[in-house]
Design a protein around this motif. Structure first.
Motif, PDB file in Angstrom:
ATOM      1  N   THR A 276       0.616  -1.192  -0.147  1.00 19.48           N
ATOM      2  CA  THR A 276       0.061   0.067   0.023  1.00 19.48           C
ATOM      3  C   THR A 276       0.877   1.294   0.135  1.00 19.48           C
ATOM      4  O   THR A 276       2.196   0.927   0.236  1.00 19.48           O
ATOM      5  N   ASP A 277       0.233   2.282  -0.105  1.00 13.38           N
ATOM      6  CA  ASP A 277       1.093   3.644   0.215  1.00 13.38           C
ATOM      7  C   ASP A 277       1.598   3.850   1.283  1.00 13.38           C
ATOM      8  O   ASP A 277       2.726   4.428   1.474  1.00 13.38           O
ATOM      9  N   GLU A 278       1.058   3.259   2.353  1.00 10.93           N
ATOM     10  CA  GLU A 278       1.515   3.404   3.724  1.00 10.93           C
ATOM     11  C   GLU A 278       2.681   2.216   3.843  1.00 10.93           C
ATOM     12  O   GLU A 278       3.562   2.631   4.762  1.00 10.93           O
ATOM     13  N   ASN A 279       2.510   0.897   3.302  1.00 13.54           N
ATOM     14  CA  ASN A 279       3.401  -0.002   3.487  1.00 13.54           C
ATOM     15  C   ASN A 279       3.976  -0.407   2.143  1.00 13.54           C
ATOM     16  O   ASN A 279       3.515  -1.546   1.531  1.00 13.54           O
ATOM     17  N   PRO A 280       4.904   0.204   1.317  1.00 11.55           N
ATOM     18  CA  PRO A 280       4.943  -0.186  -0.144  1.00 11.55           C
ATOM     19  C   PRO A 280       5.833  -1.393  -0.148  1.00 11.55           C
ATOM     20  O   PRO A 280       6.019  -1.975  -1.227  1.00 11.55           O
ATOM     21  N   LYS A 281       6.631  -1.711   1.007  1.00  9.96           N
ATOM     22  CA  LYS A 281       7.560  -2.878   0.893  1.00  9.96           C
ATOM     23  C   LYS A 281       6.666  -4.311   0.753  1.00  9.96           C
ATOM     24  O   LYS A 281       7.216  -5.069   0.169  1.00  9.96           O
ATOM     25  N   GLY A 282       5.462  -4.397   1.426  1.00 11.44           N
ATOM     26  CA  GLY A 282       4.764  -5.568   1.242  1.00 11.44           C
ATOM     27  C   GLY A 282       5.204  -6.655   2.611  1.00 11.44           C
ATOM     28  O   GLY A 282       5.078  -7.794   2.516  1.00 11.44           O
ATOM     29  N   TYR A 283       5.681  -6.009   3.433  1.00 11.12           N
ATOM     30  CA  TYR A 283       5.949  -6.846   4.753  1.00 11.12           C
ATOM     31  C   TYR A 283       6.319  -5.905   6.032  1.00 11.12           C
ATOM     32  O   TYR A 283       6.502  -4.898   5.668  1.00 11.12           O
ATOM     33  N   GLU A 284       6.290  -6.772   7.005  1.00  9.44           N
ATOM     34  CA  GLU A 284       6.499  -6.089   8.306  1.00  9.44           C
ATOM     35  C   GLU A 284       7.377  -6.931   9.007  1.00  9.44           C
ATOM     36  O   GLU A 284       6.882  -8.324   9.328  1.00  9.44           O
ATOM     37  N   ILE A 285       8.379  -6.581   9.843  1.00 12.77           N
ATOM     38  CA  ILE A 285       9.233  -7.263  10.683  1.00 12.77           C
ATOM     39  C   ILE A 285       8.581  -7.168  12.159  1.00 12.77           C
ATOM     40  O   ILE A 285       8.545  -6.181  12.817  1.00 12.77           O
ATOM     41  N   LEU A 286       8.097  -8.276  12.597  1.00  7.20           N
ATOM     42  CA  LEU A 286       7.338  -8.421  13.472  1.00  7.20           C
ATOM     43  C   LEU A 286       8.294  -8.386  15.054  1.00  7.20           C
ATOM     44  O   LEU A 286       7.954  -7.906  16.120  1.00  7.20           O
ATOM     45  N   THR A 287       9.542  -8.603  14.798  1.00  8.65           N
ATOM     46  CA  THR A 287      10.606  -8.813  15.756  1.00  8.65           C
ATOM     47  C   THR A 287      11.717  -7.473  15.920  1.00  8.65           C
ATOM     48  O   THR A 287      12.483  -7.635  16.708  1.00  8.65           O
ATOM     49  N   MET A 288      11.391  -6.494  15.121  1.00  4.40           N
ATOM     50  CA  MET A 288      12.319  -5.492  15.349  1.00  4.40           C
ATOM     51  C   MET A 288      11.994  -4.698  16.654  1.00  4.40           C
ATOM     52  O   MET A 288      10.974  -4.648  17.180  1.00  4.40           O
ATOM     53  N   ARG A 289      13.111  -3.881  17.064  1.00 11.71           N
ATOM     54  CA  ARG A 289      12.999  -3.055  18.263  1.00 11.71           C
ATOM     55  C   ARG A 289      11.796  -2.186  17.973  1.00 11.71           C
ATOM     56  O   ARG A 289      11.586  -1.490  16.775  1.00 11.71           O
ATOM     57  N   GLU A 290      11.167  -1.596  18.974  1.00  7.57           N
ATOM     58  CA  GLU A 290      10.045  -0.761  18.900  1.00  7.57           C
ATOM     59  C   GLU A 290      10.528   0.628  18.493  1.00  7.57           C
ATOM     60  O   GLU A 290      11.848   1.014  18.772  1.00  7.57           O
ATOM     61  N   GLY A 291       9.906   1.289  17.417  1.00  5.04           N
ATOM     62  CA  GLY A 291      10.353   2.408  16.708  1.00  5.04           C
ATOM     63  C   GLY A 291      11.557   2.331  15.732  1.00  5.04           C
ATOM     64  O   GLY A 291      11.937   3.318  15.284  1.00  5.04           O
ATOM     65  N   LYS A 292      11.794   1.136  15.612  1.00  2.00           N
ATOM     66  CA  LYS A 292      12.960   0.919  14.434  1.00  2.00           C
ATOM     67  C   LYS A 292      12.678  -0.269  13.531  1.00  2.00           C
ATOM     68  O   LYS A 292      13.062  -1.358  13.642  1.00  2.00           O
ATOM     69  N   PRO A 293      11.779   0.023  12.666  1.00  2.00           N
ATOM     70  CA  PRO A 293      10.782  -0.819  11.591  1.00  2.00           C
ATOM     71  C   PRO A 293      12.027  -1.558  10.696  1.00  2.00           C
ATOM     72  O   PRO A 293      11.597  -2.586  10.115  1.00  2.00           O
ATOM     73  N   THR A 294      13.230  -1.002  10.483  1.00  2.14           N
ATOM     74  CA  THR A 294      13.896  -1.566   9.350  1.00  2.14           C
ATOM     75  C   THR A 294      15.318  -1.837   9.949  1.00  2.14           C
ATOM     76  O   THR A 294      15.851  -1.335  10.847  1.00  2.14           O
ATOM     77  N   MET A 295      16.072  -2.487   8.886  1.00  2.00           N
ATOM     78  CA  MET A 295      17.326  -3.059   9.624  1.00  2.00           C
ATOM     79  C   MET A 295      18.211  -2.225   9.071  1.00  2.00           C
ATOM     80  O   MET A 295      18.458  -1.628   7.683  1.00  2.00           O
ATOM     81  N   ALA A 296      19.271  -1.675   9.889  1.00  2.00           N
ATOM     82  CA  ALA A 296      20.406  -0.871   9.375  1.00  2.00           C
ATOM     83  C   ALA A 296      21.596  -1.124  10.387  1.00  2.00           C
ATOM     84  O   ALA A 296      21.563  -0.899  11.668  1.00  2.00           O
ATOM     85  N   TRP A 297      22.650  -1.677   9.783  1.00  2.00           N
ATOM     86  CA  TRP A 297      23.887  -1.991  10.369  1.00  2.00           C
ATOM     87  C   TRP A 297      24.641  -0.897  10.976  1.00  2.00           C
ATOM     88  O   TRP A 297      24.915   0.133  10.245  1.00  2.00           O
ATOM     89  N   THR A 298      25.013  -0.906  12.195  1.00  2.00           N
ATOM     90  CA  THR A 298      25.985   0.143  12.798  1.00  2.00           C
ATOM     91  C   THR A 298      27.105  -0.557  13.661  1.00  2.00           C
ATOM     92  O   THR A 298      26.774  -1.838  14.167  1.00  2.00           O
ATOM     93  N   ASP A 299      28.297  -0.393  13.705  1.00  2.00           N
ATOM     94  CA  ASP A 299      29.384  -1.100  14.197  1.00  2.00           C
ATOM     95  C   ASP A 299      29.332  -1.342  15.755  1.00  2.00           C
ATOM     96  O   ASP A 299      29.636  -2.380  16.106  1.00  2.00           O
ATOM     97  N   ASP A 300      28.508  -0.394  16.365  1.00  2.00           N
ATOM     98  CA  ASP A 300      28.460  -0.602  17.750  1.00  2.00           C
ATOM     99  C   ASP A 300      27.197  -1.443  18.312  1.00  2.00           C
ATOM    100  O   ASP A 300      27.081  -1.707  19.265  1.00  2.00           O
ATOM    101  N   LYS A 301      26.120  -1.671  17.464  1.00  2.00           N
ATOM    102  CA  LYS A 301      25.020  -2.238  18.034  1.00  2.00           C
ATOM    103  C   LYS A 301      24.971  -3.538  18.574  1.00  2.00           C
ATOM    104  O   LYS A 301      24.359  -3.805  19.611  1.00  2.00           O
ATOM    105  N   PHE A 302      26.098  -4.467  18.059  1.00  2.00           N
ATOM    106  CA  PHE A 302      26.246  -5.905  18.632  1.00  2.00           C
ATOM    107  C   PHE A 302      27.194  -6.082  19.354  1.00  2.00           C
ATOM    108  O   PHE A 302      27.795  -7.176  19.720  1.00  2.00           O
ATOM    109  N   GLN A 303      28.144  -4.674  19.743  1.00  2.00           N
ATOM    110  CA  GLN A 303      29.264  -4.903  20.299  1.00  2.00           C
ATOM    111  C   GLN A 303      28.976  -4.861  22.061  1.00  2.00           C
ATOM    112  O   GLN A 303      28.374  -4.254  22.445  1.00  2.00           O
TER     113      GLN A 303
END
Length: 304
Positions: A276-303
């Protein structure tokens, strides 16, 4: 005896059907009689979403407890207590006699590592795989953390595993064939000079811990099915720095790399949606952190 594992969870909390016996009869019946991919109702999706939310709380709590010197038994305790405090059952507990509430897979362990009294050491990588059962539904997620001073090759492996999952999720939408995800995972891994484990796959999840579809992570697989709105499944590529082959320890759970080199993994539970216009991707990650709906790598996230 396996029967007693489940009593670590109060009987006021709803147990899955295998909690007391270790045998998931509902899964066995489903596997024998059903090859269709379930389309979940809005009410069921709400319950799966809640399982995923609590699983995320547990994984974040365990992640915050990781440090040099902590044992994986202690991480298991943290995970278990978050589940009980939130009225949920930790799905791994007594599933086919698995004795703990979380899987902790260190260094060359690919998956299904059993927590024990070994302290984490400087330079380790450790995967934490959390699964949660509440309101009759399961959710599933995992992340790999770097403990202290991990060498450059290990850091590269962990980031590659993260990017393999992200590449696969970018393809999720109505009409995508499940077999095609492996092509994008394999391409990402091969470009990074890593390999993809073939023995273990993603899976449908919801009212059952494991169900259709089967979601292999390697190219040229023969998985059946086409994604439709209302499908819910996991993607969880296991990426090795050496060969893709695995072995299983005598405990019948712990899977390790055949060459002893390290393995890393990330996992999400994902819902296929209408585009849809609100969700053009066609999926939702149900296990993401609240307020962070997309994946983005940062070097310190898993350190840690």
């Amino acid at each position: 005896p396996p029967f007693f594992f489940c009593f670590k969870v109060p009987t006021s909390i709803k147990w899955p059907d295998y909690a007391a016996t270790s045998i998931p009869l509902s899964e066995q019946k489903d596997k024998a009689s059903n090859d269709k991919i379930r389309v979940y109702t809005p009410a069921e999706i709400a319950n799966i979403r809640e399982a995923c939310r609590i699983g995320r709380l547990a994984l974040d709590a365990v992640g915050n407890a990781i440090k040099i010197g902590v044992t994986t038994d202690e991480l298991d305790r943290v995970c278990h207590e978050v589940h009980v405090a939130n009225g949920a059952y930790p799905s791994p507990l007594n599933y086919h006699k698995f004795p703990k509430s979380v899987c902790t897979s260190v260094n060359e362990v690919i998956c299904h590592g059993i927590p024990d009294n070994r302290p984490l050491e400087d330079g380790d990588i450790v995967n934490i795989d959390v699964s949660t059962y509440i309101h009759g539904c399961h959710g599933d997620l995992n992340e790999t953390f770097m403990v202290g001073n991990v060498d450059a090759r290990g850091r590269h492996l962990v980031q590659t595993a993260y990017e393999c999952l992200s590449a696969a999720l970018d393809q999720v939408r109505p009409g995508t064939m499940y077999r095609d995800l492996g092509k994008f995972i394999s391409k990402t891994a091969e470009q990074a000079k890593c390999s993809v484990v073939r023995t273990y796959c993603g899976h449908g999840i919801g009212t059952l811990f494991h169900t259709a579809p089967n979601v292999p992570h390697y190219a040229k697989n023969k998985a059946k099915g086409v994604m439709q709105p209302g499908h819910i499944f996991t993607v969880e590529p296991m990426i090795n720095e050496g060969c893709w082959q695995d072995q299983t320890w005598p405990d019948r759970w712990t899977a390790v790399t055949a060459d002893g080199k390290r393995s890393a993994q990330f996992e999400h539970t994902v819902l296929v949606t209408e585009r849809t216009d609100e969700n053009p991707k066609g999926y939702e990650i149900l296990t993401m952190r609240e307020g962070k709906p997309t994946m983005a790598w940062t070097d310190d996230k898993f350190q840690r």
